[in-house]
Enzyme design. Sequence first.
Site, PDB file in Angstrom:
ATOM      1  N   HIS A  80     -23.631 -12.054 -72.926  1.00  0.00           N
ATOM      2  CA  HIS A  80     -24.641 -11.460 -72.054  1.00  0.00           C
ATOM      3  C   HIS A  80     -25.903 -12.312 -71.887  1.00  0.00           C
ATOM      4  O   HIS A  80     -26.765 -11.981 -71.095  1.00  0.00           O
ATOM      5  CB  HIS A  80     -25.035 -10.088 -72.620  1.00  0.00           C
ATOM      6  CG  HIS A  80     -25.811  -9.216 -71.687  1.00  0.00           C
ATOM      7  ND1 HIS A  80     -25.365  -8.858 -70.430  1.00  0.00           N
ATOM      8  CD2 HIS A  80     -27.030  -8.605 -71.833  1.00  0.00           C
ATOM      9  CE1 HIS A  80     -26.259  -8.066 -69.841  1.00  0.00           C
ATOM     10  NE2 HIS A  80     -27.283  -7.909 -70.672  1.00  0.00           N
ATOM     11  N   ASP A 119     -19.144 -11.168 -71.300  1.00  0.00           N
ATOM     12  CA  ASP A 119     -20.344 -10.367 -71.064  1.00  0.00           C
ATOM     13  C   ASP A 119     -20.043  -8.875 -71.106  1.00  0.00           C
ATOM     14  O   ASP A 119     -18.998  -8.418 -70.639  1.00  0.00           O
ATOM     15  CB  ASP A 119     -20.893 -10.726 -69.674  1.00  0.00           C
ATOM     16  CG  ASP A 119     -22.380 -10.538 -69.530  1.00  0.00           C
ATOM     17  OD1 ASP A 119     -22.910  -9.562 -70.083  1.00  0.00           O
ATOM     18  OD2 ASP A 119     -23.001 -11.353 -68.832  1.00  0.00           O
ATOM     19  N   SER A 125     -29.895  -8.387 -66.475  1.00  0.00           N
ATOM     20  CA  SER A 125     -29.521  -7.100 -67.070  1.00  0.00           C
ATOM     21  C   SER A 125     -30.288  -5.961 -66.382  1.00  0.00           C
ATOM     22  O   SER A 125     -30.129  -5.767 -65.176  1.00  0.00           O
ATOM     23  CB  SER A 125     -29.754  -7.152 -68.589  1.00  0.00           C
ATOM     24  OG  SER A 125     -29.095  -6.108 -69.251  1.00  0.00           O
TER      25      SER A 125
END
Length: 291
Positions: free
Chosen positions: A266, A239, A101
């Site tokens: 995610h 995601d 991320s």
Amino acid sequence: MYQDGFVEVTGGRVYYEIYNQDAAGTPVIILHGGPGTSTYSLKGLKALGEDRPVIMYDQLGCGKSDRPTDSSLWNIDRFVEELGQVREALKFDEVHILGHSWGTTLAAAYCLTKPSGVKSVIFSSPCLSAPLWEEDQKRNIAKLPADMQETIRRCEAEGTTDSAEFKEAIAAFSKEFVFRGEPDFEWLKVGAGMRNPEVYQTMWGPSEFTVLGNLKTFDCTSELKEIYCPTLYTCGRYDEATPETTEYYSSVTPNSEFHVFEESAHMPYMEEPEEYLQVIGDFLKKVDEKS
């Protein structure tokens, strides 16, 4: 062998852990998401240490690292500098880098400074363009029930993102696009204590959906062609870092591969941990064997 401790960086000290320190394989450094969270949710990745050292560190401002109050420290250039300082202090001349991320934002920015000794980079659920991220979240929000869509738009417009109804909408969004597993409330409780909301607010803003912080204009898409080391892009099928955008990043990066975890959002390292470790581990071994 396990080691932990602190490294002096610009602005304070960061806490690090090294798993399987004496292993022969090239070390992998894990860059956690956020900004302003910690490595807490990524502890399962120490399993990558079967044949290599695994290094995790809490970025300055969160986790077990120092929490200075100087908000000027919360910018991507200082975090890039911090990564270099951690590598130098721990004397890792050659490394693999795995960012998740926000950690992919940091990994890309670091790699684009052309540091020596980076054997590969893994972009896990990447955010490499704030504008593209916003566009993807608009499409994701449109998949929610109409009342949740309306709540998100209204609360963002009115600046009431700390309200109970906005938090309820965030929970609905998260169940679809962040983590599809059953919540572990002890994990959530401990993880919340590791966070520093000020870092997130300064760099990103009050919500996932609209970037109001100093990362608002970040977009390294046009520079991905300059990352020449072996590169792996991964994401979950559901995601918030969408498969379409992740595959696009891969398409403009030389020497890259792309993998989707079909049952994940995610956090595939928690939603499909066995497959995640297998895919990442195989990639790292393949790179080491070729070098």
